[in-house]
Each structure stands twice: as structure tokens, then as C-alpha cells.
Write an enzyme that holds these catalytic residues in place. Structure first.
Site, PDB file in Angstrom:
ATOM      1  CG  ASP A  64      63.135  28.733 -63.998  1.00 49.24           C
ATOM      2  OD1 ASP A  64      64.068  28.456 -63.225  1.00 49.24           O
ATOM      3  OD2 ASP A  64      62.398  27.864 -64.506  1.00 49.24           O
ATOM      4  CG  HIS A  80      68.002  30.435 -57.099  1.00 46.32           C
ATOM      5  ND1 HIS A  80      67.722  30.592 -55.780  1.00 46.32           N
ATOM      6  CD2 HIS A  80      66.837  30.096 -57.703  1.00 46.32           C
ATOM      7  CE1 HIS A  80      66.423  30.355 -55.583  1.00 46.32           C
ATOM      8  NE2 HIS A  80      65.872  30.048 -56.731  1.00 46.32           N
ATOM      9  CB  THR A  87      63.895  19.209 -61.649  1.00 45.54           C
ATOM     10  OG1 THR A  87      63.698  18.730 -60.310  1.00 45.54           O
ATOM     11  CG2 THR A  87      63.152  20.522 -61.836  1.00 45.54           C
ATOM     12  CB  VAL A  92      67.997  22.144 -62.419  1.00 49.08           C
ATOM     13  CG1 VAL A  92      68.182  20.724 -61.900  1.00 49.08           C
ATOM     14  CG2 VAL A  92      68.168  23.131 -61.269  1.00 49.08           C
ATOM     15  CB  THR A  93      66.209  20.060 -66.516  1.00 49.10           C
ATOM     16  OG1 THR A  93      65.540  21.262 -66.922  1.00 49.10           O
ATOM     17  CG2 THR A  93      65.667  19.607 -65.172  1.00 49.10           C
ATOM     18  NE  ARG A 111      62.811  20.099 -67.858  1.00 49.48           N
ATOM     19  CZ  ARG A 111      61.827  19.797 -67.015  1.00 49.48           C
ATOM     20  NH1 ARG A 111      60.876  18.960 -67.367  1.00 49.48           N
ATOM     21  NH2 ARG A 111      61.789  20.331 -65.807  1.00 49.48           N
ATOM     22  CB  SER A 151      66.771  42.918 -62.733  1.00 53.39           C
ATOM     23  OG  SER A 151      67.902  42.369 -63.353  1.00 53.39           O
TER      24      SER A 151
HETATM   25  P1  IMP Z   1      59.809  18.789 -59.269  1.00 48.96           P
HETATM   26  O1  IMP Z   1      59.768  19.959 -58.337  1.00 48.96           O
HETATM   27  O2  IMP Z   1      61.194  18.394 -59.680  1.00 48.96           O
HETATM   28  O3  IMP Z   1      58.998  17.623 -58.748  1.00 48.96           O
HETATM   29  O4  IMP Z   1      59.079  19.222 -60.622  1.00 48.96           O
HETATM   30  C1  IMP Z   1      57.683  19.525 -60.676  1.00 48.96           C
HETATM   31  C2  IMP Z   1      57.419  20.706 -61.613  1.00 48.96           C
HETATM   32  O5  IMP Z   1      57.960  21.889 -61.039  1.00 48.96           O
HETATM   33  C3  IMP Z   1      58.079  20.582 -63.001  1.00 48.96           C
HETATM   34  O6  IMP Z   1      57.238  21.227 -63.949  1.00 48.96           O
HETATM   35  C4  IMP Z   1      59.370  21.368 -62.841  1.00 48.96           C
HETATM   36  O7  IMP Z   1      59.833  21.855 -64.077  1.00 48.96           O
HETATM   37  C5  IMP Z   1      58.904  22.488 -61.934  1.00 48.96           C
HETATM   38  N1  IMP Z   1      59.990  23.068 -61.119  1.00 48.96           N
HETATM   39  C6  IMP Z   1      60.490  22.603 -59.954  1.00 48.96           C
HETATM   40  N2  IMP Z   1      61.444  23.416 -59.478  1.00 48.96           N
HETATM   41  C7  IMP Z   1      61.557  24.421 -60.351  1.00 48.96           C
HETATM   42  C8  IMP Z   1      62.368  25.600 -60.388  1.00 48.96           C
HETATM   43  O8  IMP Z   1      63.183  25.896 -59.506  1.00 48.96           O
HETATM   44  N3  IMP Z   1      62.190  26.408 -61.468  1.00 48.96           N
HETATM   45  C9  IMP Z   1      61.283  26.130 -62.423  1.00 48.96           C
HETATM   46  N4  IMP Z   1      60.500  25.058 -62.443  1.00 48.96           N
HETATM   47  C10 IMP Z   1      60.634  24.208 -61.398  1.00 48.96           C
HETATM   48 MG    MG Z   2      65.565  28.351 -61.787  1.00 47.03          MG
END
Ligand code: IMP
Ligand code: MG
Length: 339
Positions: free
Chosen positions: A13, A43, A124, A250-251, A253, A321
């Protein structure tokens, strides 16, 4: 300049989508190819006033002459991918490697039901971890097995290497960030793969000698979602006051936040062999820089911050940016000898 890798330097992020979409308009790459874990990424790309959220396709989507590819290291959720191809009418310019692992419904269910993954790690819930488990066990499906994808399936490493050999411009788009790498991050609060530049290259099938530049992207402050240490974390009220409170793509949160971390930045530059730094959300830190496009117009306080980042890391800040739109960007690559 031929092959540039773009990766996240903090916890994901960092605003990579904005940087990658800007670069796609500016450099006009023949191919933009995605590495990284899979649809756990989100993204955000803003173009002509419209906001797009991408989970599978490269952020270069806004350049209609760029071919969009996904390397074999990346997990594909066919539903998410097909929806994005449809939404952007990208049928004619998408190629997915035949060996991309496939996320099935059962992986998503497992990711969401697992008390450890969901509760402790705070994943996620997109099925990436469980799908990578099946991949390591060598029981998971790959894209060549999926009929609905047959039209898009190809040999992506071959296409990418052929383009590089011809001297075409290729952008390799990373996802997530250095400190949620399975190897280099804050284990166990990490994603299910390495996501540093070397891993991103492996994901798309290029060796280290094929790469001309590595751009590491940092946000002007640090955020992370899910569990794990965040040095200097601010209470949410303070984050809100500073305008740093963000919601995850995505989530949904709330992202936790902290001031820019020079030690992490130095380490991220090291781990990624970064040759350039891009800073995002600079206008959030310095509101008077909003939408600026000339470095010379930055207030001295803002220039001082750039100096500090360059001193701490030993690498030039070439891209800054100053707003969500792709065009709201200060690009110093020419003046610093990178173009
Ligand atoms: P997972 O990749 O869904 O298994 O999540 C594992 C950890 O990585 C969690 O803390 C997620 O929030 C973080 N995470 C996975 N992908 C992203 C992303 O694209 N942006 C930010 N955090 C991510
Ligand atoms: Mg992101």
C-alpha cells in the site's frame, strides 16, 4: 532504459499503482508484467478522473497500447481476473502464464475460516496462503488446466525475454511490500511468498542481469494492515488528525500508520538493490505541494525531507507523487541522468 522493476519498500500500500500507471503513460512500455503473490494485492489507479481498483491486472492498464501479462509465480483467481478483463475491455492485450497457480473457492474458504490466518496474522482472506500451500505440495491447479482462461494462456517468460532482447521497454510490476516478505519481513506477520525485487523477477521469469533499474516505492508515511510490529505507530485519532487514516483497497480494513521510517527505507533499498526511489502521497505530508509537477517549486521543508531520504539510503529520489492522478507527479529521472 529497457527493463525496470517497481517494488514496494514498506508494508504494501505504498501507492505503487499510482507510480506504475504514471510510468506506463510516460515510458510507454511494450509489456507490463505482474509479479507478486496474487489477488491479495489492491492497486488503485486514477485516470481521467476515474478511480480503478486492480487486483490481478498490471497497473499499466491505463496505457491502451501496453500488453498486460501475469508471470508464472503469481496466483490467479480466475473470477477476479475475468471480471477485470471484462471491466477494462482488455481481452486483446492480456496474457497469463500457463503455470500460474490457481486460487479455488476452497482456498478462499480456508483462508477466511482459519483462526490463525484470519485471526492472528490478519490475512486478506483472498485464498493466497492456502493456494500457495497447495502449490508447494504440488497438488494445486495451474492456469493451463482452466478452460475459461484458455484464450489468455501463453508462455509469459518467453514473451518478456524476447521483448527485452529486442530492446523494448518492459515494466515489471511488484505487489505487496518488502517488510511483508515471507523471507525478509516481520515473520510471521507476512504474506505467503518473498516479494522483494529478486522474487518479482523470478515470478515473471527474468534473471538479475536483465534488469536495468529497480524503483522502490515508499509512501511519505508508513502504513500496514493486519497484525505485526509497526515502529512508531500512531493512535488512530492522531493518524486521522494528520490525514493518514486510510482504508485498505481489498479488505476495507483501517490501515495502521506511523511516520516515515528511515531505517526501514535504508534496509529496503539494500534488500531490493534499488537504483531509484519513488515517494508517494507527498501532498499529504506537505499540502502546499498538491499536484505540483516541478521539483524547483517544492517548499524548502519538503526538499529537506527528500534530502534526508537520499542521505539515509544513498539512492536518489527520482519520482515524487503529489496527487492521485497519474499526471500529478514530479519526475526527476531526466535531470538525474536516468532517461
Ligand atoms: P495474505 O497475503 O492475504 O496471506 O495476508 C498476509 C499479510 O499480508 C496480512 O497482514 C495482509 O494484510 C498483508 N498483505 C497481503 N497483501 C497485501 C497488500 O497488497 N497490501 C498490504 N498488505 C497486504
Ligand atoms: Mg494495496
Amino acid at each position: 532504459m529497457t527493463c525496470t522493476v517497481i517494488v514496494g519498500g514498506f508494508f504494501g500500500d505504498e501507492g505503487k499503482g499510482k507510480i506504475m500507471s504514471y510510468l506506463s503513460l510516460k515510458d510507454n512500455p511494450k509489456i507490463a508484467v505482474r509479479g507478486g503473490v496474487g489477488p491479495n494485492a489492491g492497486h488503485t489507479v486514477v485516470f481521467e478522473g476515474k478511480e480503478f481498483k486492480l487486483r490481478m491486472l498490471p497497473s499499466a492498464i491505463i496505457n491502451k497500447s501496453t500488453q498486460l501479462m501475469i508471470g508464472p509465480g503469481v496466483l490467479v483467481d480466475p473470477n477476479v481476473l475475468l471480471r477485470e478483463i471484462e471491466t477494462f475491455s482488455a481481452h486483446d492485450r492480456v496474457k497469463v502464464d500457463r503455470q500460474c497457480g490457481v486460487i479455488e473457492e476452497k482456498h478462499i474458504e480456508m483462508d477466511r475460516a482459519d483462526a490463525y490466518l484470519k485471526g492472528k496474522i490478519g490475512t486478506t482472506g483472498t485464498g493466497c496462503g492456502p493456494a500457495n500451500v497447495d502449490r508447494v505440495k504440488r497438488v494445486g491447479k495451474v492456469c493451463r488446466d482452466i478452460e475459461s482462461l484458455s484464450k489468455y494462456v501463453d508462455d509469459v517468460p518467453l514473451l518478456v525475454n524476447e521483448a527485452i532482447a529486442k530492446g523494448e521497454t518492459v515494466h515489471v510490476e511488484g505487489t505487496q511490500g518488502t517488510f511483508i516478505s515471507l523471507f525478509h519481513g516481520t515473520y510471521p506477520f507476512v504474506t505467503s511468498k518473498d516479494v522483494t525485487a529478486s522474487a518479482i523477477c523470478s515470478d515473471v521469469g527474468i534473471g538479475p542481469k536483465a534488469v536495468d533499474d529497480v524503483i522502490v516505492v515508499f509512501k511519505a508515511y508508513v502504513t500496514r494492515v493486519g497484525g505485526g510490529d509497526l515502529p512508531g505507530e500512531l493512535p488512530p485519532e492522531e493518524a486521522e488528525k494528520r490525514g493518514w487514516l486510510e482504508k485498505a483497497t481489498v479488505t476495507g480494513r483501517i490501515r495502521r500508520s506511523a511516520p516515515f521510517n528511515f531505517d526501514l527505507a535504508r534496509r529496503a533499498v539494500m534488500l531490493n538493490s534499488a537504483t531509484q526511489i519513488a515517494i508517494t502521497k507527498f501532498d499529504v505530508l506537505f499540502p502546499e505541494t498538491k499536484n505540483l509537477r516541478e521539483f524547483s517549486r517544492l517548499p524548502s521543508e519538503a526538499k529537506k525531507m527528500i534530502d534526508r531520504i537520499e542521505d539515509a539510503t544513498g539512492v536518489p529520489v527520482t519520482i515524487i507523487s503529489t496527487g492521485a492522478e497519474a499526471e500529478a507527479t514530479i519526475d526527476r529521472r531526466k535531470e538525474l541522468g536516468f532517461l
